[in-house]
Design a protein around this motif. Structure first.
Motif: not given
Lengths: 325, 94, 255
Positions: B13-17
């Protein structure tokens, strides 16, 4: 290039299937691991991707040679990060080759026994600090020439590995040129190192593209399969045209008396490298072939107990977990 | 020859969300080491906030059929080495 | 800057920075030679973290010394007698097991020391410690897991790890040998007295090494002299001849 002189494997598959396969490649549809593919395509790719991966791994050695002697903390970190990236790139490429049904250990054994090759360039020595600049500038520069078009190669996993690699490579050539600028604008001794590095690495860099392959059947087949995107001469010309002005900016002299701008072709005329030297290097007689393979063999042999030890522990843990369930 | 470490597929997961995306593969003796290796190999440029690892031979996948256009997916089989989930360019810093 | 003797503070910062400098250098020697690609990449990350921390510690030392020197000058232009690192860290790498055992023994120390330094009365030290402690927390997790895996792996890996522990154990005590610099730091609230960290340290390594089925040697003999600069091993000089070569051979050049 990182994969040099790749012979295409003969294919004896059903001509109908071959035709459909080729049509798909001509339409720029990626080939994925579980798709049908000609045996020759698969074998050629294993050879090419494997050789490319080996080149990244052996390529750690000439630059690694200077990690403990880097002249500042920052240079040490940059160089270490770069050589680490090369290990990462080797890893991505081995993983791409593994999708074709060969294991990383198999490929490694073939490298260590000398059965599979790696790029000729890594059999040259890094003798002064400017070599670290020149490797980034020239060797990575030449590699990028080849890798950028390979992002569009027909085999999906290879293409995706190249996309990731190209993204990470962007800093490699720049850091090399940055070192060259510091050296070329530095003390007399530093200028001498910079020129010495260029003198020694210029022709080996030109050799990276391999001998002219305009008439080679292998090249023609590999280009039709889109696992080779340009001829060796095209890429070499592009490299020379890009590099000459960069050398001029540095105030360094490319060691080629015949280097002249050719208005008609819109590029430079330049001297060919000594191809007999190239074939000697491929045969194992380059300045560092023996050192490089010894270093890789030693790392692999010395590491066997570590790989086995950690595997054995993982198996014990798994067994204990199963027993507990 | 010794036994090779199993192959693991790595999802980050590269970024939250965002969802986890397949970023590549690596070798590790077990899941714990695979996660650590993934951190070291695939987040060298701060690319991730969460890592999943799946042993490659535990992945089930659709596979291309032989009929019609040779390449359309149908029957279900296991991917042994799925380094081949598309990684979109625009994901950027993954 | 904390209200503390500048000379003493400098010594403290050199101890911190020389530890990471020398260990970072040793770990970087593995690049391209590790047992498997994934370990090669992980070791390089460790070395990069350590050298990055060095820039901060020695950078701050340079600021405190305030005599126009940079972190690079401190790293590359001092002789062996000026170095303040633990003897443990300058020892040659040995095999991969010895390298990882040394890493674990040091990571465990850092993972206890750095969180305390985050509460330092010296703001700059607290800030460096905050960054470094995150890295140390991961380092110790990884090196502990590897030490356990190899200690409780095959017969050979167990034997090698026990040999590594036996070889390195006499260098552990130096971490906790307090002196007047430590007393001054503790009094000013800059850093804890290292002797006060021993109990927590022993608990941490005791747990990991027992999981690794390894036996801590029954001896509290400790080689000392690195952190106070009284002596070093013969190995440090050789390390410096490589590390400092370009700066020494071409004085005044910029790189």
């Amino acid at each position: 290039m990182y994969a040099q002189m790749i012979k295409s494997e003969a294919t004896t598959d059903d001509p109908e299937k071959l035709k459909e396969f080729q049509a798909r490649i001509d339409d720029d549809i990626k080939v994925e691991p579980r798709d049908w593919m000609p045996e020759g395509y698969r074998k050629t790719l294993i050879r090419q991707i494997g050789q490319h991966a080996h080149s990244e791994i052996v390529g750690q050695l000439p630059e690694g040679n200077w990690i403990t002697r880097a002249p500042t903390l920052e240079r040490k970190m940059i160089l270490l990060a770069k050589v680490q990236d090369e290990a990462g790139h080797g890893l991505y490429l081995y993983a791409a080759a593994e999708t074709l049904g060969v294991s990383r250990d198999d490929l490694t054994e073939q490298l260590l026994s000398g059965k599979m090759k790696y790029s000729s360039i890594f059999n040259y020595a890094t003798l002064n600090w400017a070599d670290i600049g020149a490797v980034g500038w020239l060797v990575d520069g030449a590699a990028i020439m080849n890798q950028v078009p390979l992002q569009r190669t027909s085999y999906g996993p290879y293409s995706r590995a190249m996309i990731r690699i190209c993204k990470e490579e962007s800093f490699h050539q720049r850091q090399g040129y940055d070192i060259m600028m510091k050296m070329a604008q530095g003390t007399e001794a530093q200028k001498k190192m910079a020129q010495d590095a260029l003198n020694r690495l210029w022709y080996p860099s030109l050799m990276m593209f391999g001998p002219s392959d305009a008439d080679s059947v292998h090249s023609t087949q590999n280009m039709a399969w889109k696992i080779k995107m340009n001829t060796n001469d095209e890429l070499r010309q592009k490299f020379v045209d890009q590099t000459v002005p960069q050398a001029e900016y540095l105030g360094l002299t490319i060691p080629d008396e015949n280097l002249t701008w050719n208005e008609k072709k819109g590029g430079y005329d330049y001297s060919d490298p000594d191809w007999s030297e190239f074939f000697d290097v491929l045969k194992g007689n380059g300045p560092c072939n023996v050192d490089r393979l010894e270093a890789r063999n030693k790392a692999w042999d010395d590491g066997a107990w570590v790989r086995d030890g950690l595997m054995a522990h993982a198996e014990k843990k798994r067994a204990a977990k199963t027993a507990a369930e | 020859m010794s036994k090779e470490w199993p192959l693991w597929e790595i999802f980050i997961r590269g970024q939250h969300g965002l969802s986890h995306r397949h970023v590549g593969s690596l070798h590790a003796p077990d899941a714990e080491m695979a996660i650590k290796n993934a951190r070291d190999v695939y987040t060298r440029r701060n690319e991730g906030v969460s890592i999943w690892v799946v042993e490659a031979n535990n992945i089930s996948a659709s596979s291309p059929s032989e009929k019609g256009p040779l390449y359309e997916p149908s029957e279900s089989k296991i991917y042994r080495h799925p380094t081949f989930f598309d990684i979109p360019d625009e994901v950027g810093h993954m | 800057m904390a209200n503390v003797d500048k000379e003493m503070l400098t010594q403290f910062l050199l101890r911190m920075g020389d530890n990471t400098l020398i260990l970072g250098h040793r770990v970087s020697e593995w690049c391209g030679h590790a047992p498997v690609l994934e370990e090669d990449i992980a070791l390089a990350n460790t070395a990069l973290d350590l050298i990055g921390q060095t820039q901060l510690w020695l950078g701050y030392a340079a600021e405190v010394m305030d005599d126009g020197k940079t972190a690079d000058d401190i790293a590359f232009l001092r002789d062996a007698w000026d170095f303040r690192n633990l003897l443990l860290l300058e020892l040659p790498n040995g095999d991969f097991g010895q390298t990882l055992m040394r890493q674990f023994l040091f990571d465990a120390y850092q993972s206890i020391l750095l969180p305390r330094l985050m509460k330092s009365s010296d703001q700059a030290i607290a800030e460096i410690a905050e960054k470094a402690s995150k890295e140390a927390a991961y380092h110790v997790e990884r090196s502990a897991e590897t030490v356990v895996g190899l200690g409780d792996g095959t017969e050979e890996s167990h034997k090698r790890m026990q040999a590594a522990l036996d070889r390195l154990w006499p260098y552990v005590g130096e971490m906790f040998a307090s002196d007047d610099v430590d007393a001054a730091m503790a009094a000013a609230g800059v850093a804890p007295d290292p002797a006060s960290l021993r109990e927590e340290y022993d608990a941490l390594i005791g747990k990991v090494l027992s999981e690794a089925t390894l036996t801590i040697p029954d001896s509290d003999f400790a080689h000392k002299g690195g952190r106070n600069g009284k002596t070093h091993t013969e190995h440090l000089g050789h390390l410096l001849t490589q590390m400092q070569w370009l700066q020494r051979a071409y004085p005044g050049a910029t790189w």
